[in-house]
Design an enzyme around this catalytic site. Structure first.
Site, PDB file in Angstrom:
ATOM      1  N   SER A  18       0.770  -1.213   0.078  1.00  0.00           N
ATOM      2  CA  SER A  18      -0.032  -0.023   0.065  1.00  0.00           C
ATOM      3  C   SER A  18       0.953   1.412  -0.055  1.00  0.00           C
ATOM      4  O   SER A  18       0.615   2.210  -0.836  1.00  0.00           O
ATOM      5  CB  SER A  18      -0.954   0.032   1.240  1.00  0.00           C
ATOM      6  OG  SER A  18      -1.698  -1.191   1.168  1.00  0.00           O
ATOM      7  N   THR A  45       1.016  -7.128   2.068  1.00  0.00           N
ATOM      8  CA  THR A  45       0.284  -7.662   2.894  1.00  0.00           C
ATOM      9  C   THR A  45      -1.176  -7.390   3.047  1.00  0.00           C
ATOM     10  O   THR A  45      -1.973  -8.497   3.156  1.00  0.00           O
ATOM     11  CB  THR A  45       0.922  -7.521   4.441  1.00  0.00           C
ATOM     12  OG1 THR A  45       2.432  -8.311   4.282  1.00  0.00           O
ATOM     13  CG2 THR A  45       0.277  -8.229   5.406  1.00  0.00           C
ATOM     14  N   CYS A  46      -1.396  -6.222   3.326  1.00  0.00           N
ATOM     15  CA  CYS A  46      -2.797  -5.828   3.483  1.00  0.00           C
ATOM     16  C   CYS A  46      -3.767  -6.394   2.338  1.00  0.00           C
ATOM     17  O   CYS A  46      -4.821  -7.057   2.911  1.00  0.00           O
ATOM     18  CB  CYS A  46      -2.998  -4.184   3.115  1.00  0.00           C
ATOM     19  SG  CYS A  46      -4.688  -3.665   3.777  1.00  0.00           S
ATOM     20  N   TYR A 103      -4.387  -2.676  -8.777  1.00  0.00           N
ATOM     21  CA  TYR A 103      -3.110  -2.018  -8.275  1.00  0.00           C
ATOM     22  C   TYR A 103      -2.108  -2.164  -9.640  1.00  0.00           C
ATOM     23  O   TYR A 103      -1.513  -1.172  -9.721  1.00  0.00           O
ATOM     24  CB  TYR A 103      -2.436  -3.095  -7.419  1.00  0.00           C
ATOM     25  CG  TYR A 103      -2.783  -2.590  -6.139  1.00  0.00           C
ATOM     26  CD1 TYR A 103      -1.990  -1.679  -5.096  1.00  0.00           C
ATOM     27  CD2 TYR A 103      -4.023  -2.885  -5.410  1.00  0.00           C
ATOM     28  CE1 TYR A 103      -2.298  -1.521  -4.118  1.00  0.00           C
ATOM     29  CE2 TYR A 103      -4.367  -2.401  -3.920  1.00  0.00           C
ATOM     30  CZ  TYR A 103      -3.444  -1.637  -3.468  1.00  0.00           C
ATOM     31  OH  TYR A 103      -3.863  -1.179  -2.287  1.00  0.00           O
ATOM     32  N   ILE A 186      -3.655 -10.143  15.262  1.00  0.00           N
ATOM     33  CA  ILE A 186      -4.044 -11.223  14.444  1.00  0.00           C
ATOM     34  C   ILE A 186      -4.529 -12.292  15.482  1.00  0.00           C
ATOM     35  O   ILE A 186      -5.444 -12.990  14.880  1.00  0.00           O
ATOM     36  CB  ILE A 186      -2.531 -11.582  13.847  1.00  0.00           C
ATOM     37  CG1 ILE A 186      -2.016 -10.565  12.830  1.00  0.00           C
ATOM     38  CG2 ILE A 186      -2.813 -13.023  12.925  1.00  0.00           C
ATOM     39  CD1 ILE A 186      -0.693 -10.771  12.165  1.00  0.00           C
ATOM     40  N   GLY A 269       3.734 -12.343  16.171  1.00  0.00           N
ATOM     41  CA  GLY A 269       4.277 -11.129  15.650  1.00  0.00           C
ATOM     42  C   GLY A 269       5.099 -10.957  14.511  1.00  0.00           C
ATOM     43  O   GLY A 269       5.165 -12.096  13.781  1.00  0.00           O
ATOM     44  N   ASP A 310       5.847  -0.416   7.620  1.00  0.00           N
ATOM     45  CA  ASP A 310       6.213  -1.439   8.658  1.00  0.00           C
ATOM     46  C   ASP A 310       7.748  -1.645   8.910  1.00  0.00           C
ATOM     47  O   ASP A 310       7.938  -2.197  10.030  1.00  0.00           O
ATOM     48  CB  ASP A 310       5.416  -2.781   8.448  1.00  0.00           C
ATOM     49  CG  ASP A 310       3.978  -2.736   8.464  1.00  0.00           C
ATOM     50  OD1 ASP A 310       3.577  -1.517   8.958  1.00  0.00           O
ATOM     51  OD2 ASP A 310       3.228  -3.609   8.369  1.00  0.00           O
ATOM     52  N   HIS A 444     -31.195   8.877  17.249  1.00  0.00           N
ATOM     53  CA  HIS A 444     -31.800   8.097  18.006  1.00  0.00           C
ATOM     54  C   HIS A 444     -32.878   7.313  17.098  1.00  0.00           C
ATOM     55  O   HIS A 444     -33.342   7.554  16.302  1.00  0.00           O
ATOM     56  CB  HIS A 444     -32.564   8.958  18.970  1.00  0.00           C
ATOM     57  CG  HIS A 444     -33.337   7.758  20.018  1.00  0.00           C
ATOM     58  ND1 HIS A 444     -32.666   7.126  21.193  1.00  0.00           N
ATOM     59  CD2 HIS A 444     -34.738   7.417  20.131  1.00  0.00           C
ATOM     60  CE1 HIS A 444     -33.490   6.506  21.778  1.00  0.00           C
ATOM     61  NE2 HIS A 444     -34.628   6.519  21.323  1.00  0.00           N
ATOM     62  N   GLU A 449     -25.092   7.288  19.753  1.00  0.00           N
ATOM     63  CA  GLU A 449     -25.626   8.421  20.420  1.00  0.00           C
ATOM     64  C   GLU A 449     -24.986   8.376  21.693  1.00  0.00           C
ATOM     65  O   GLU A 449     -24.846   9.289  22.372  1.00  0.00           O
ATOM     66  CB  GLU A 449     -27.216   8.448  20.476  1.00  0.00           C
ATOM     67  CG  GLU A 449     -27.732   7.325  21.248  1.00  0.00           C
ATOM     68  CD  GLU A 449     -29.314   7.787  21.092  1.00  0.00           C
ATOM     69  OE1 GLU A 449     -29.704   8.569  21.524  1.00  0.00           O
ATOM     70  OE2 GLU A 449     -30.201   6.429  20.805  1.00  0.00           O
TER      71      GLU A 449
END
Length: 460
Positions: A18, A45-46, A103, A186, A269, A310, A444, A449
């Site tokens: 990205s 990755t995304c 992309y 994750i 991680g 990252d 409402h 709210e």
């Protein structure tokens, strides 16, 4: 100023995720000559093994609750709902291929040269490209590293039987028994997903409570709600070893428990994806967390080599990489001087069930930052569940700097928390006060709210 005519490109981006794609497109829009190198898949990755497929799977997992909730509203299904893993998996694959194509077309329309190759740094302005058509050498005035992160799995007896978060989306068969190791985004997300899809699900975490760094009340409330949905939570324990059995795995925990499961996900991680990138050729050292150090202009210790996303020390979030890409272009390819990103007011969501949405300071961090604070919170059963019969509850919280009345933190656990907090994030980023919230008329009946009707002070 350097003579850029001696280089093949003004900018060469390594990594078409990205952040890399955004930087390449926006730099090209300024008139710069730009190339991008990617040896795996467009979108990073995304798009391929992160945000997008995970959210699709989260949507799928929510239907389990929706079918149950429908009965209280008069809907009678013809029979028990049946989930087909292959349908979800294959439809996801088709959608990712569609996005990969988008992309590629975005890069092409922007005039960016795409190299389907592995890029390695040679010096401050040169990379080698290794692909199916052979090797080549390319030079650029500036090189942007945008290779993102990569899953990290600890080594222990039987760790070779675990899967990482890149591999979990495309299982051949759906696991009836699922275990995830870890306590971050994750871990809690995939435990919710597989539980919702029908697996007997276990989450194992060595710490006292998952989601370290989040507001403590948010963490505790999420723990209660996830357990209510049937997820088996194992805290203060770890995996000692995994043994292969007949078509299953016996997972031995340090607590002494043994769990028989079909799949083990190690969500332990991610680390900066710098393997074989050639940083050593330039003498670029990593920081204590294994990230690439950069200054406010996203320059490494070699000024012609930039890094974002990252790879660096900021939040590991796709929108952060996108925002940093815009900063890179403004700093290096335009006449404007951008304002530094405000990392303190970046919102985030965790797509566990129920969702978490949060922006600004946790109560704990606010107490360290400000002299005095006020906390407002509410915990309620949503109107929907008065008929659905579900006991699921929603939690909302505002943290206020007492001296200025500014709302410095907003947190929610409940349906569509991420969607709702995105709007609240604008108010927090703008520095609106609790009085501004109080003066806003609510819609409402909605759960949202509650953010403008919280009047009872929980504590100071």
């Amino acid at each position: 100023m350097a003579d850029i005519s001696k280089y093949d490109y003004d900018l060469l981006v390594i990594g078409a995720g990205s952040g890399g794609v955004r930087a390449a497109r926006m730099a090209a829009a300024t008139g710069a000559s730009v190339a991008i190198a990617e040896d795996r898949y467009l979108g990073g990755t995304c798009v391929n093994v992160g945000c997008v497929p995970k959210k699709l799977y989260s949507y799928a997992a929510h239907f389990h609750d929706n079918f149950d909730d429908a009965a209280g509203f008069g809907w009678k299904l013809p029979g028990p709902a049946h989930f087909e893993w292959a349908t979800l998996r294959d439809n996801k694959i088709s959608e990712i291929k569609r996005l990969n194509g988008i992309y590629q077309r975005m890069l092409e329309s922007a005039g960016v040269t795409l190299f389907n190759a592995r890029a390695r740094l040679v010096d401050a302005h040169t990379v080698t490209l290794s692909g199916k058509h052979g090797d080549a050498s390319v030079t650029a005035q500036k090189i942007l590293l945008a290779t993102g992160g990569w899953p990290w799995v600890p080594t222990f007896p039987g760790s070779e039987y675990t899967l990482d978060s890149n591999q979990i989306f495309d299982l051949d068969t759906f696991p009836k028994r699922f275990l995830v190791l870890g306590g971050g985004y994750i871990s809690v997300e995939f435990s919710s997903i597989f539980n919702g899809l029908g697996s007997e699900t276990h989450l194992v975490y060595r710490g006292e409570l998952f989601l370290k760094g989040f507001d403590q009340e948010v963490r505790e409330f999420t723990r209660t709600e996830m357990a209510r949905k049937g997820i088996n939570l194992h805290f203060n324990t770890n995996i000692d070893r995994i043994e292969a059995a007949d078509n299953a795995y016996n997972v031995h925990l340090t607590s002494g428990d043994v769990l028989e499961v079909d799949v083990v996900l190690a969500a332990t991680g991610r680390k900066a994806n710098i393997g074989d990138l050639g940083l050593d050729h330039l003498g670029l050292a990593l920081d204590e967390s294994g990230k690439v150090p950069v200054n406010e202009r996203f320059e490494t210790d070699v000024p012609s080599v930039l890094a974002l996303g990252d790879l660096t020390a900021g939040p590991e979030l796709t929108p952060v990489a996108l925002a940093e890409a815009m900063q890179v272009v403004d700093y290096h390819f335009s006449d404007s001087v951008p304002k530094p990103l405000d990392y303190a007011t970046i919102p985030t969501a965790v797509f566990c069930h129920p969702n978490i949405g949060t922006v600004g300071f946790s109560e704990e961090d606010a107490r360290e930052k400000f002299t005095n604070i006020r906390v407002y919170s509410t915990d309620f059963r949503a109107m929907k569940h008065t008929l659905s019969g579900s006991q699921e509850r929603t939690f909302m919280k505002l943290v206020v700097d007492d001296a200025t009345d500014v709302v410095v933190g907003a947190h929610m656990v409940g349906d569509d928390a991420g969607e709702l907090i995105q709007g609240i994030a604008i108010a927090v980023r703008a520095g609106l006060t609790k009085q501004d919230f109080d003066r806003t008329v609510g819609i409402h009946p909605t759960g949202a709210e509650e953010f403008v009707t919280m009047r009872t002070l929980t504590r100071r």
